[in-house]
Motif scaffolding. Structure first.
Motif: not given
Length: 145
Positions: A14-18, A37-43, A46-53, A73-75
């Motif tokens: 988990r990262v807090r910033s894009p 299988s690894t993933w990264v998500y932004v948030g 309890t709340k995230w905006t982006m998730s990516a394999g 980041a732009d939206h």
């Protein structure tokens, strides 16, 4: 950057910033082989905006991750953006933003054959705009209920 989840076959960071997405993806690729299988998500927890394999069956390319991080980041009001090797989906607050997401991925090289991108917005009709990642032409997108 923090480890959000670790299991025998999957690790999520988990990262807090894009702006930290590529750093997390680089770290995951350096510490896990392509079959993991690894993933990264932004948030937050309890709340995230982006998730990516990042690696494994759903792993996406640096190009897709860069596009997703820029869009996030732009939206900052985007509700959700999910990336996988075969499908990218988004939930945005407006139709215009949904169209921008699809257009951005149509200009991004595809991770696989016919990788699709779809985005929804809350119009009450379940309407979405769709396209093919890497299509590079605005005429390839479609609007459907």
């Amino acid at each position: 950057m923090s480890v959000a989840q670790r299991e025998a076959t999957s690790t999520t960071i988990r990262v807090r910033s894009p702006s930290a997405v590529m750093t997390a993806a680089t770290w995951l690729r350096a510490h896990f082989d392509e079959s993991a299988s690894t993933w990264v998500y932004v948030g937050t927890r309890t709340k995230w905006t982006m998730s990516a394999g990042v690696t494994g069956l759903f792993g996406t390319s640096d190009a897709a991750l860069t596009t997703a991080a820029r869009l996030t980041a732009d939206h900052p009001d985007m509700e959700q953006l999910d990336l996988g090797r075969t499908l990218i989906t988004a939930i945005t607050p407006t139709r215009r933003q949904a169209e921008q997401v699809v257009a951005a991925f149509e200009r991004t090289p595809a991770d696989g054959r016919e990788q699709e991108v779809s985005a929804w917005w809350p119009d009450g009709n379940g309407t979405k705009v769709s396209g093919v990642v890497g299509a590079e032409s605005a005429g390839r997108g479609t609007l459907s209920p």
